[in-house]
Design a protein around this motif. Structure first.
Motif, PDB file in Angstrom:
ATOM      1  N   LEU A  65      -5.604   3.333 -12.112  1.00 32.79           N
ATOM      2  CA  LEU A  65      -5.286   1.945 -12.447  1.00 32.79           C
ATOM      3  C   LEU A  65      -6.380   1.348 -13.328  1.00 32.79           C
ATOM      4  N   ARG A  66      -7.612   1.733 -13.059  1.00 27.37           N
ATOM      5  CA  ARG A  66      -8.726   1.258 -13.900  1.00 27.37           C
ATOM      6  C   ARG A  66      -8.613   1.807 -15.315  1.00 27.37           C
ATOM      7  N   VAL A  67      -8.346   3.106 -15.418  1.00 26.38           N
ATOM      8  CA  VAL A  67      -8.223   3.716 -16.751  1.00 26.38           C
ATOM      9  C   VAL A  67      -7.095   3.055 -17.530  1.00 26.38           C
ATOM     10  N   ALA A  68      -6.004   2.726 -16.826  1.00 23.81           N
ATOM     11  CA  ALA A  68      -4.849   2.105 -17.488  1.00 23.81           C
ATOM     12  C   ALA A  68      -5.105   0.639 -17.833  1.00 23.81           C
ATOM     13  N   GLY A  69      -6.206   0.089 -17.307  1.00 25.80           N
ATOM     14  CA  GLY A  69      -6.541  -1.301 -17.628  1.00 25.80           C
ATOM     15  C   GLY A  69      -5.702  -2.316 -16.877  1.00 25.80           C
ATOM     16  N   VAL A  70      -5.112  -1.901 -15.731  1.00 26.68           N
ATOM     17  CA  VAL A  70      -4.267  -2.846 -14.987  1.00 26.68           C
ATOM     18  C   VAL A  70      -4.928  -3.323 -13.690  1.00 26.68           C
ATOM     19  N   PHE A  71      -6.095  -2.791 -13.361  1.00 23.49           N
ATOM     20  CA  PHE A  71      -6.805  -3.246 -12.162  1.00 23.49           C
ATOM     21  C   PHE A  71      -8.286  -2.953 -12.332  1.00 23.49           C
ATOM     22  N   GLU A  72      -9.118  -3.953 -12.073  1.00 18.38           N
ATOM     23  CA  GLU A  72     -10.569  -3.744 -12.132  1.00 18.38           C
ATOM     24  C   GLU A  72     -11.173  -4.317 -10.860  1.00 18.38           C
ATOM     25  N   PRO A  73     -11.701  -3.464  -9.969  1.00 24.26           N
ATOM     26  CA  PRO A  73     -12.229  -3.984  -8.705  1.00 24.26           C
ATOM     27  C   PRO A  73     -13.472  -4.841  -8.903  1.00 24.26           C
ATOM     28  N   VAL A  74     -13.576  -5.890  -8.070  1.00 24.07           N
ATOM     29  CA  VAL A  74     -14.793  -6.715  -8.098  1.00 24.07           C
ATOM     30  C   VAL A  74     -15.893  -6.056  -7.261  1.00 24.07           C
ATOM     31  N   ASP A  75     -15.517  -5.069  -6.437  1.00 22.62           N
ATOM     32  CA  ASP A  75     -16.487  -4.350  -5.610  1.00 22.62           C
ATOM     33  C   ASP A  75     -16.372  -2.832  -5.866  1.00 22.62           C
ATOM     34  N   HIS A  96       2.365  -6.701  -7.950  1.00 20.15           N
ATOM     35  CA  HIS A  96       2.166  -7.775  -6.965  1.00 20.15           C
ATOM     36  C   HIS A  96       1.210  -7.330  -5.858  1.00 20.15           C
ATOM     37  N   LEU A  97       1.270  -6.057  -5.492  1.00 19.58           N
ATOM     38  CA  LEU A  97       0.309  -5.510  -4.524  1.00 19.58           C
ATOM     39  C   LEU A  97      -1.121  -5.653  -5.064  1.00 19.58           C
ATOM     40  N   LEU A  98      -1.299  -5.326  -6.328  1.00 10.34           N
ATOM     41  CA  LEU A  98      -2.632  -5.439  -6.937  1.00 10.34           C
ATOM     42  C   LEU A  98      -3.074  -6.902  -6.972  1.00 10.34           C
ATOM     43  N   ALA A  99      -2.156  -7.775  -7.324  1.00  8.08           N
ATOM     44  CA  ALA A  99      -2.495  -9.208  -7.405  1.00  8.08           C
ATOM     45  C   ALA A  99      -2.874  -9.748  -6.027  1.00  8.08           C
ATOM     46  N   ALA A 100      -2.180  -9.277  -4.982  1.00 11.99           N
ATOM     47  CA  ALA A 100      -2.450  -9.780  -3.631  1.00 11.99           C
ATOM     48  C   ALA A 100      -3.867  -9.420  -3.177  1.00 11.99           C
ATOM     49  N   PRO A 141       1.746   0.466 -13.300  1.00 14.23           N
ATOM     50  CA  PRO A 141       1.292   0.449 -11.896  1.00 14.23           C
ATOM     51  C   PRO A 141       2.277   1.149 -10.955  1.00 14.23           C
ATOM     52  N   ASP A 142       3.587   0.936 -11.150  1.00 13.43           N
ATOM     53  CA  ASP A 142       4.585   1.609 -10.298  1.00 13.43           C
ATOM     54  C   ASP A 142       4.538   3.127 -10.504  1.00 13.43           C
ATOM     55  N   PHE A 143       4.378   3.539 -11.756  1.00 10.88           N
ATOM     56  CA  PHE A 143       4.313   4.967 -12.072  1.00 10.88           C
ATOM     57  C   PHE A 143       3.145   5.634 -11.342  1.00 10.88           C
ATOM     58  N   HIS A 144       1.963   5.042 -11.436  1.00 14.07           N
ATOM     59  CA  HIS A 144       0.795   5.674 -10.796  1.00 14.07           C
ATOM     60  C   HIS A 144       0.931   5.673  -9.270  1.00 14.07           C
ATOM     61  N   LEU A 145       1.429   4.569  -8.719  1.00 15.53           N
ATOM     62  CA  LEU A 145       1.597   4.528  -7.255  1.00 15.53           C
ATOM     63  C   LEU A 145       2.552   5.644  -6.806  1.00 15.53           C
ATOM     64  N   ALA A 146       3.587   5.907  -7.602  1.00 12.18           N
ATOM     65  CA  ALA A 146       4.600   6.896  -7.213  1.00 12.18           C
ATOM     66  C   ALA A 146       4.091   8.328  -7.355  1.00 12.18           C
TER      67      ALA A 146
END
Ligand code: SF4
Length: 334
Positions: free
Chosen positions: A186-196, A146-150, A45-50
């Motif tokens: 983030l979705r491709v990496a499997g670390v975040f999946e939006p509910v919307d 933590h940003l994603l979790a929030a 997640p840090d890598f992609h954000l950067a």
């Protein structure tokens, strides 16, 4: 509606163009190379954000990673993926808060020597990385996870990820180019999946803008149209307005092809078949650029030396549309 500039989206053209893309599959490993060092996985997640924070105006970037030549943002993501594997802590907020121009140059060079890097706008990119690091440290204990979790999986709303990202200088774009791109990765990496997920739009940059204008998916009318379609300079408000029309066109096309595939394929058409540096291939006969084509490198395209949009696109039937340029706008948003 201002008479100076009117933007139109051609629904039928959007659907017809998208249908042309149904048979083409982008290669995930080309667009989103996975870390190879197991210790890097937790830092994805840090890598992609950067890297997406500095994914703007990448025309000067070029080099070789693991024996493969890349240019533009392909080079950015592949070279920085290799730098992540060398040092999995490299893109943490704690390190990026004090990143220097020479460090960035060294990361974006094949031999690690800042002097051999082709990266430009270095101060601008360093400022974006430092700002992102400061915001992560201030609000999220220094971790993108933590940003994603929030956001609790939400993109929209006051506590959703899009609103949270918009407070980062790199992600402040009202048209959300970098935010949409980041969420895709983030979705491709499997670390975040939006509910919307319907809130996820097309990340419209200058390559996509050129293609959408030449194809007729979006059209400009009014007194400003001629100048802008000739590559004239646009204002910040015009940029937002035209790219928002691009996002709307993307929503229509995404009814046919999923938005991540759509983005990758439109982008490849824009940097190959319909690149700003040469005449559109539909106007010059069979394509002669096969040897340097990143579209072939990045997908299972079987093009027959023609642009996938040839015959459906306005530019392939009307020389005036083929000659359209994307309007000029000097920005760090895309
Ligand atoms: S058909 Fe021609 S003008 Fe249209 S997108 Fe392809 S290369 Fe560009």
């Amino acid at each position: 509606m201002s008479g100076q500039l009117v933007t139109l989206v051609d629904r039928r053209r959007c659907r017809d163009l998208a249908a042309r893309l149904l048979e083409i599959s982008p290669r995930t490993e080309h667009f989103a190379p996975a870390p190879r060092n197991p210790e890097s996985a937790v830092r994805v997640p840090d890598f992609h954000l950067a890297w997406i924070a500095i994914c703007q105006q990448t025309r000067t970037l070029a080099g070789v990673v693991d024996g493969v030549s890349y240019r533009g943002s392909d080079y950015l993501v592949h070279r920085l993926r290799a730098r992540l594997d060398e040092d999995p802590e490299r893109f943490t907020a704690g390190r990026l808060q004090s990143v220097t121009g020479d460090e960035l140059r060294a990361w974006l060079s094949d031999d690690g020597d800042p002097a051999s890097s082709t990266v430009d706008r270095v101060e601008e990119r360093v400022a974006l990385l430092r700002d992102a690091a400061a915001r992560l440290l201030d609000g999220y204990s220094g971790a993108t996870a933590h940003l994603l979790a929030a956001s609790k999986g939400r993109l929209e709303g006051k506590t959703g990820l899009l609103e949270r990202l918009s407070r980062f200088h790199a992600y402040r774009d009202p048209v959300r180019k970098k935010s949409f791109l980041l969420i895709q990765y983030l979705r491709v990496a499997g670390v975040f999946e939006p509910v919307d997920p319907k809130a996820l739009g097309l990340p419209v940059d200058y390559h996509l803008l050129r293609v959408l204008l030449r194809t007729g998916a979006i059209q400009l009318k009014g007194a400003r149209a001629r100048d802008l379609l000739g590559g004239g300079e646009m204002s910040e408000a015009e940029d937002a307005r035209i790219r928002l029309a691009g996002v709307e066109a993307g929503r229509l096309m995404a009814e046919v092809v999923d938005v991540a595939t759509l983005d990758r394929l439109l982008w490849m058409i824009g940097r190959n078949c319909c690149f700003y540096g040469h005449a559109p291939v539909c106007t010059t006969g069979p394509c002669t650029l096969e040897a340097s084509c990143s579209f072939l490198q990045a997908s299972d395209l079987d093009c027959g030396l023609r642009c996938p949009f040839d015959g459906t696109c306005s530019g392939s039937r009307n020389p005036a549309a083929a000659a359209f340029r994307e309007p000029t706008f000097d920005t760090d948003l895309y």
